[in-house]
Design an enzyme around this catalytic site. Sequence first.
Site, PDB file in Angstrom:
ATOM      1  N   ASP A 136      40.677 -15.117  12.426  1.00  0.00           N
ATOM      2  CA  ASP A 136      39.732 -15.474  11.371  1.00  0.00           C
ATOM      3  C   ASP A 136      38.487 -16.063  12.050  1.00  0.00           C
ATOM      4  O   ASP A 136      38.469 -16.313  13.267  1.00  0.00           O
ATOM      5  CB  ASP A 136      40.341 -16.428  10.334  1.00  0.00           C
ATOM      6  CG  ASP A 136      39.608 -16.309   8.995  1.00  0.00           C
ATOM      7  OD1 ASP A 136      38.485 -15.763   8.976  1.00  0.00           O
ATOM      8  OD2 ASP A 136      40.141 -16.760   7.973  1.00  0.00           O
TER       9      ASP A 136
HETATM   10  C1  BGC Z   1      37.525 -15.939   5.851  1.00  0.00           C
HETATM   11  C2  BGC Z   1      38.034 -14.527   6.020  1.00  0.00           C
HETATM   12  C3  BGC Z   1      36.876 -13.569   6.063  1.00  0.00           C
HETATM   13  C4  BGC Z   1      35.976 -13.978   7.206  1.00  0.00           C
HETATM   14  C5  BGC Z   1      34.799 -13.036   7.413  1.00  0.00           C
HETATM   15  C6  BGC Z   1      36.463 -16.279   6.877  1.00  0.00           C
HETATM   16  O1  BGC Z   1      35.856 -17.505   6.594  1.00  0.00           O
HETATM   17  O2  BGC Z   1      38.610 -16.837   5.933  1.00  0.00           O
HETATM   18  O3  BGC Z   1      38.925 -14.212   4.993  1.00  0.00           O
HETATM   19  O4  BGC Z   1      37.328 -12.261   6.206  1.00  0.00           O
HETATM   20  O5  BGC Z   1      35.481 -15.269   6.960  1.00  0.00           O
HETATM   21  O6  BGC Z   1      33.882 -13.134   6.421  1.00  0.00           O
END
Ligand code: BGC
Length: 767
Positions: A298
């Site tokens: 993540d």
């Molecule tokens: C989120 C993810 C997301 C990623 C990219 C993160 O803050 O937890 O679910 O895919 O950002 O935008």
Amino acid sequence: MNIKFKLIQYIIVIIMFMACTDNHNEKTITYSKIDSINEKVDSLIKIMTLKEKIGQMNQYNGFWDVTGPVPDNGDAEIKYEHLKNGLVGSMLSVRGTKAVRAVQKIAIEESRLGIPLIIGFDVIHGYKTLSPIPLAEAASWDLEAIEKSAQVAAAEASAAGINWTFAPMVDISRDPRWGRVMEGAGEDPFLGSKIAVARVKGFQGDDLSAVNTIAACAKHFAAYGFSEAGKEYNTVDIGNSTLHNIVLPPFKAAVNADVKTLMNAFNEHDGVPATGNEYLLRNILKDKWDFKGFVITDWASIKEMVVWGYTKDKRDAAKMAALAGSDMDMESHIYVSELEQLVKDGVIDEKIIDEAASRILAVKFELGLFDDPYRYCDEAREKEVVNNPEHLDAVLDMAKKSIVLLKNENDLLPLKKEGQNIVLIGALANEKNSPLGSWRIASKDNTGVSVLEGMQNYKGNNLVYKKGADVTVGDTQFVDELTINTTDKSEFKDAIDAAKKADVVVMVLGEHGFQSGEARSRTDIDLPGVQQELLEEVYKINKNIVLVLNNGRPLSITWADKHIPAILETWQLGTQAGHAVAQVLYGDYNPSGKLPMTFPRNVGQIPIYYNHKNTGRPVRDAYNPDLVFWSHYSDVENTPLYPFGYGLSYTTFKYENLALEKTVFSINENINLSIDITNTGKMTGKEVVQLYIRDLVASTTRPVKELKGFELIELQVGETKTVNFVLNKASLGFYSNQGDFITEPGEFEIFVGGNSNTTLNTRFELK
Ligand code: BGC
């Protein structure tokens, strides 16, 4: 196709050719003719430098516009250099054919090997044309419709240059305080698994190389939905039984459905951050489940392991993440800075890098990016597909199916189509932005149909709109909600005066679309701001109220449930929201949604969920009814306000003749059962017939009910249908605390009905 791209194909062909031991002398063979993706990947890996392989493991957020690098924390120039040098394997949030083509062109034409980028984006509930938020879609229990909704999202996103979505989020959660419940399928692992599969199939289709399909990403691995107290990014502390039986099944279902990627989570599990969690990523996902795709971290979660106090510095973090099995680094910039030296120092075996890069390259091959890196960059297709009017019909259909009727005293709904004075109240009724919900990054603001607009299509009534009160004082997308709920009651009077003369008052209240989603945890899940007060004030002068809820999570609406005669749960329904709501209000669509998450009576009951354990003291002692020593609260009853699986219709259904062919079964036998359902009301309607089991005695305690089957049926007035269910060893088993799947002999109870509270039951024994 440019010369560099051809050259790399040629080099690989030569390597393949040299590697062949037979008399293969087919000089004209092209790289794309090598059949097996593994062979293609292996041959490519052989000609890559260590740096280039690590580059594949590096993902940067969009710093690229059609015309060039754009400021992104001031490091756009460095990222650009990396891109040119083959040190970037993927980018996220670059979108639109022009921008994607521009960035892809650099990777293809300026880097040494010209390896195409995989372009990721959070296509969570649509690209430009938005379907309902995922929690709402889950309320439809309509797997076909959910798959179709993901297909539409994939069609639009792929036409805009994107070939990978960071969806579906398959995190089970029992905590509506957590803002991200809007992005999942609710509290149940069985329903969650079915929906995970439908979404993966919808995004990826049967052929990943087709131009209208994209790679999916099951996230967040694992247990993010169990953040303590529902506080975003908080610690998770769950036991093995919950991990294996509740959290992991939807991920496993997605893996079995061939999901190409997984994203790990921000949380820790058992003291180890998910990003560096070898047990989750290697032992379970890659070894036990034999997952062949790749794992992305993540956002910056490798870097955060230092903050967690799990690794002492960036180098240590890179080591732990790579060894654990995190293949691609989203925006920590750590793999690209640390891994090469770690390999040179002998801390990490180059095989780990080869494995990660190979997994990533394989997905790129499957997407067809090596055949044509610009295949998702067709401007004509983008024009034709993005915002295609046909998609509006598809998302409208999904939106109607997602609505849940929570209460309908004296058949106040559906509304009469003529001769009524209807007063519509609430800022959300006139909102075109809020219905789009959270995670609608590509869509334009204010492109949703408001409830007011939807109701204006029904011209037979006299419709008056009054705001009454705002929800928040401003746009909440990037601001903390706590600071901006409005306290302004200056427009109450205007609304109340209008309501006096109404035959029916429709009040659209709830959360603004930005009040749920990532980093939108709340400790209070009542109606935000002054809306509860507004509701009570209007109720004082007119009791004929239909409450239309907008929200991205279960709310506690106990007062409303007690007083307001009709309540319709409409979540945030996307682009066509207002049309869907109006069609249900006026009875052109009979609601059939069922809650995918329990609604608590108050926030203190959380976590409250249907598949809880029995405890040793579940009920008041029958012999000592005055004793307080049983599992309960002193100030509120144990039951929820609305249970999981609950939802009404404008018609009614009768369940009868629950029949099992016998009462004793051997462990390998199929258990067939049937139930008759009759439409006893005055309208054609759909019903989700739900089957629950209880394993009465087991080697670890089992929930009081577990969903094990459901079927969505439609019945004409007076019609009866027989629904058949089959249970077997797989549906009756569970995971031990060691993570082994077991089915134990013993007695089982079966329940069938229209929600998880059903008491219609029978029993059988498994020998
Ligand atoms: C989120 C993810 C997301 C990623 C990219 C993160 O803050 O937890 O679910 O895919 O950002 O935008």
